[in-house]
Scaffold this active site. Structure first.
Site, PDB file in Angstrom:
ATOM      1  CB  SER A  44       3.380  23.960   7.839  1.00 34.11           C
ATOM      2  OG  SER A  44       2.455  23.520   8.803  1.00 34.11           O
TER       3      SER A  44
ATOM      4  CD  GLU B  20       0.376  20.051  11.821  1.00 29.84           C
ATOM      5  OE1 GLU B  20       0.878  18.940  12.084  1.00 29.84           O
ATOM      6  OE2 GLU B  20      -0.602  20.513  12.436  1.00 29.84           O
TER       7      GLU B  20
ATOM      8  CE1 TYR C  72       0.660  20.716   4.396  1.00 35.52           C
ATOM      9  CE2 TYR C  72       0.916  20.931   6.772  1.00 35.52           C
ATOM     10  CZ  TYR C  72       0.766  21.514   5.525  1.00 35.52           C
ATOM     11  OH  TYR C  72       0.733  22.876   5.412  1.00 35.52           O
TER      12      TYR C  72
END
Length: 328
Positions: free
Chosen positions: A127, A129, A151
């Site tokens: 990801s 992120e 996450y």
């Protein structure tokens, strides 16, 4: 016939990937929680139209024995590990289950693949992120990670695990560092679907306002259907590697609102307000990727524009809610 094993098959990406693989003649197996099988109408709504063409195996990413048993039964040629706790805001609320599910689940499935089908090709859903507090704009495969959520941390760990299995055990393991990708199948808890569903409800007279968090946060938004094709293309290439998958364009949450509301002839400023409850404890201000490696090596590039994506989501939600309103 190639066999593909997908974790997270009931999600947005899993449903589009399943459609793609079925079109290409694969036999598709999905790994799902037993509770999903017991409530298929709701928990498997995205793949109900595919149920006759796939085989589902119950288990849990938190249970190594169930993963090992499933991999042993299928002996897949390709494994797509999409399953995870993927809602960033929730990871702040329950750090422990996010870490347990995302890190241990990734480790368990990598280990099972290595032990049972070492020649299989493995895809890990990484990801953007992971970049978090970005060190450069745009980000590429060499940009350092600085995750700003549990996450993001869990995805960074999964990325490192996949790379370690590739380097230490010669596993054909690829990671796709996917930027935000949306569609009409996006969960309602995600900001993009929250916006488009509220636009539809406001247009239909079912709501009169929309509360959001940071309107200035900027993201690189693409269509999930484009991104699952990139997953498949990674596993068809002659050697495993990691790739940034994105559009190379950044838009703010405010721009997304403006585009969505204007699509139905409304001014977002009359309906949208900020609410501190929806701000993250540690904000990620901007994510913008560079997909030149994927384009040059795989021949992949996005096909759906930002405007087309927003319009498709709004149109779908208006149609969906109009039908639901009639039924009510």
């Amino acid at each position: 016939m190639k066999k593909a094993f997908i974790t997270g098959i009931t999600g947005q990406d899993g449903s589009y990937l399943t459609e793609l693989l079925l079109e290409k003649g694969y036999k598709v197996y999905g790994f799902v929680r037993r509770v999903a099988l017991e409530d298929s109408e709701h928990r498997m709504s995205r793949i109900l139209h595919l149920m006759q063409d796939v085989e589902l195996i119950s288990g849990s990413l938190e249970s190594y024995p169930s993963i090992y048993k499933a991999i042993s039964a299928v002996k897949p040629d390709e494994v797509y590990h999409l399953g995870a706790q993927s809602f960033v805001s929730y990871s702040f609320e329950d750090e422990f289950s996010t870490l347990q599910s995302n890190i241990s689940g990734s480790h368990y499935i990598l280990s099972a693949v290595h032990d049972v089908v070492p020649d299989a090709k493995f895809y890990f859903a990484a990801s953007s992120e992971m970049f978090g507090k970005v060190h450069e704009v745009p980000q590429n495969e060499e940009t350092p990670f600085h995750p700003r959520s549990v996450y993001g941390i869990s995805k960074s760990a999964g990325f490192d695990l996949a790379r370690n299995y590739r380097e230490a055990y010669n596993l054909f393991a690829c990671s796709g560092i996917l930027y935000n990708h949306e569609s009409p199948r996006r969960g309602f808890e995600f900001v993009t679907r929250k916006i488009t569903s509220h636009v539809a409800m406001i247009k239909l007279g079912l709501k009169d306002k929309l509360l959001l968090g940071n309107l200035e946060a900027k993201r690189d938004w693409g269509h999930a259907k484009d991104y699952v094709k990139a997953m498949w293309m990674m596993l068809q290439y002659k050697q495993p590697d990691d790739y940034v998958i994105c559009t190379g364009e950044t838009h703010s949450v405010k721009e997304f609102c403006e585009k969505a509301f204007s699509h139905v002839g409304l001014d977002y400023q009359k309906y949208v307000s900020c609410d501190q409850r929806f701000f993250r404890p540690a904000e990620v201000d901007i994510l913008e990727g560079n997909y030149s490696k994927a384009k040059q090596t795989l021949g992949w590039e996005p096909t759906v524009s930002f405007g087309q994506l927003v319009a498709e989501m709004v149109d779908y939600d208006i149609k969906y809610l109009s039908q639901k309103k009639i039924l009510l």
